[in-house]
Design a protein around this motif. Structure first.
Motif, PDB file in Angstrom:
ATOM      1  N   UNK A  35      -1.479  -2.286   6.390  1.00  0.00           N
ATOM      2  CA  UNK A  35      -2.055  -1.016   6.795  1.00  0.00           C
ATOM      3  C   UNK A  35      -2.959  -0.451   5.703  1.00  0.00           C
ATOM      4  N   UNK A  36      -3.853   0.394   6.137  1.00  0.00           N
ATOM      5  CA  UNK A  36      -4.668   1.206   5.248  1.00  0.00           C
ATOM      6  C   UNK A  36      -4.427   2.659   5.631  1.00  0.00           C
ATOM      7  N   UNK A  37      -4.168   3.488   4.641  1.00  0.00           N
ATOM      8  CA  UNK A  37      -4.008   4.908   4.932  1.00  0.00           C
ATOM      9  C   UNK A  37      -5.154   5.680   4.290  1.00  0.00           C
ATOM     10  N   UNK A  38      -5.712   6.574   5.066  1.00  0.00           N
ATOM     11  CA  UNK A  38      -6.848   7.343   4.583  1.00  0.00           C
ATOM     12  C   UNK A  38      -6.607   8.830   4.677  1.00  0.00           C
ATOM     13  N   UNK A  39      -7.363   9.564   3.893  1.00  0.00           N
ATOM     14  CA  UNK A  39      -7.394  11.023   3.957  1.00  0.00           C
ATOM     15  C   UNK A  39      -8.807  11.450   4.344  1.00  0.00           C
ATOM     16  N   UNK A  40      -8.869  12.357   5.305  1.00  0.00           N
ATOM     17  CA  UNK A  40     -10.137  12.862   5.800  1.00  0.00           C
ATOM     18  C   UNK A  40     -10.157  14.374   5.649  1.00  0.00           C
ATOM     19  N   UNK A  41     -11.355  14.914   5.559  1.00  0.00           N
ATOM     20  CA  UNK A  41     -11.534  16.360   5.497  1.00  0.00           C
ATOM     21  C   UNK A  41     -12.462  16.783   6.620  1.00  0.00           C
ATOM     22  N   UNK A  42     -12.119  17.871   7.267  1.00  0.00           N
ATOM     23  CA  UNK A  42     -12.954  18.404   8.333  1.00  0.00           C
ATOM     24  C   UNK A  42     -13.167  19.892   8.128  1.00  0.00           C
ATOM     25  N   UNK A  43     -14.434  20.308   8.239  1.00  0.00           N
ATOM     26  CA  UNK A  43     -14.765  21.726   8.208  1.00  0.00           C
ATOM     27  C   UNK A  43     -15.288  22.100   9.588  1.00  0.00           C
ATOM     28  N   UNK A  88      -9.012  20.219 -10.286  1.00  0.00           N
ATOM     29  CA  UNK A  88     -10.308  20.918 -10.466  1.00  0.00           C
ATOM     30  C   UNK A  88     -10.968  21.169  -9.113  1.00  0.00           C
ATOM     31  N   UNK A  89     -10.215  21.761  -8.238  1.00  0.00           N
ATOM     32  CA  UNK A  89     -10.704  22.005  -6.888  1.00  0.00           C
ATOM     33  C   UNK A  89     -11.886  22.955  -6.884  1.00  0.00           C
ATOM     34  N   UNK A  90     -12.774  22.719  -5.925  1.00  0.00           N
ATOM     35  CA  UNK A  90     -13.988  23.516  -5.757  1.00  0.00           C
ATOM     36  C   UNK A  90     -13.974  24.145  -4.364  1.00  0.00           C
ATOM     37  N   UNK A  91     -14.696  25.238  -4.179  1.00  0.00           N
ATOM     38  CA  UNK A  91     -14.757  25.848  -2.840  1.00  0.00           C
ATOM     39  C   UNK A  91     -15.215  24.861  -1.769  1.00  0.00           C
ATOM     40  N   UNK A  92     -16.085  23.939  -2.137  1.00  0.00           N
ATOM     41  CA  UNK A  92     -16.560  22.967  -1.144  1.00  0.00           C
ATOM     42  C   UNK A  92     -15.510  21.921  -0.764  1.00  0.00           C
ATOM     43  N   UNK A  93     -14.363  21.937  -1.409  1.00  0.00           N
ATOM     44  CA  UNK A  93     -13.254  21.071  -1.001  1.00  0.00           C
ATOM     45  C   UNK A  93     -12.468  21.679   0.150  1.00  0.00           C
ATOM     46  N   UNK A  94     -12.772  22.912   0.492  1.00  0.00           N
ATOM     47  CA  UNK A  94     -12.068  23.599   1.577  1.00  0.00           C
ATOM     48  C   UNK A  94     -12.228  22.865   2.893  1.00  0.00           C
ATOM     49  N   UNK A  95     -11.146  22.804   3.654  1.00  0.00           N
ATOM     50  CA  UNK A  95     -11.180  22.180   4.968  1.00  0.00           C
ATOM     51  C   UNK A  95      -9.785  21.834   5.430  1.00  0.00           C
ATOM     52  N   UNK A  96      -9.713  21.249   6.602  1.00  0.00           N
ATOM     53  CA  UNK A  96      -8.448  20.714   7.098  1.00  0.00           C
ATOM     54  C   UNK A  96      -8.397  19.238   6.705  1.00  0.00           C
ATOM     55  N   UNK A  97      -7.341  18.876   6.048  1.00  0.00           N
ATOM     56  CA  UNK A  97      -7.169  17.503   5.582  1.00  0.00           C
ATOM     57  C   UNK A  97      -6.213  16.762   6.525  1.00  0.00           C
ATOM     58  N   UNK A  98      -6.671  15.618   6.981  1.00  0.00           N
ATOM     59  CA  UNK A  98      -5.892  14.774   7.876  1.00  0.00           C
ATOM     60  C   UNK A  98      -5.606  13.446   7.185  1.00  0.00           C
TER      61      UNK A  98
END
Length: 122
Positions: A35-43, A88-98
């Motif tokens: 398997x491969x597991x991934x993390x995605x971000x959606x705004x 070192x999170x940035x405002x542009x990292x904001x979103x729903x992470x799946x």
């Protein structure tokens, strides 16, 4: 049926850190081999973009350019859990992470978690 459950999202100030977790469950005989597991971000209004991925067997990782040097992805085989450590999170990292799962070689991810909100304030 495999299920993925994310946790660890929240509100953090810019420069802060969060760790997201994603645990796979389902069949009692579930193994993560191949398997491969991934993390995605959606705004809002945008498609989900991949942020990171890891091959379960070898632990080979991928990070999108915007998070290199700030995020890491890892897995705990015994717990069937992956972690996305975000520094070192940035405002542009904001979103729903799946988090999502696919077989190696598959064109698309076919099992998805419910998502967890990450909000980075400036």
């Amino acid at each position: 049926q495999v299920q993925l459950v994310e946790s660890g999202g929240g509100l953090v100030q810019a420069g802060g850190s969060l760790r997201l977790s994603c645990t796979a469950s389902g069949r009692s005989t579930l193994t993560m081999t191949n398997y491969v597991m991934g993390w995605f971000r959606q705004i809002p209004g945008k498609e989900r973009d991949i942020v990171a991925a890891i091959t379960w067997d070898e632990g080979i990782t991928y990070l999108t350019d915007s998070v290199k040097g700030r995020f890491t992805i890892s897995r705990d085989s015994a717990k069937k859990t992956t972690y996305l450590q975000m520094y070192r999170l940035k405002p542009e990292d904001t979103g729903v992470y799946f988090c999502a799962l696919k077989m190696r070689g598959a064109n698309s991810y076919d099992v998805w978690g419910q998502g967890t909100q990450v909000t980075v304030s400036s």
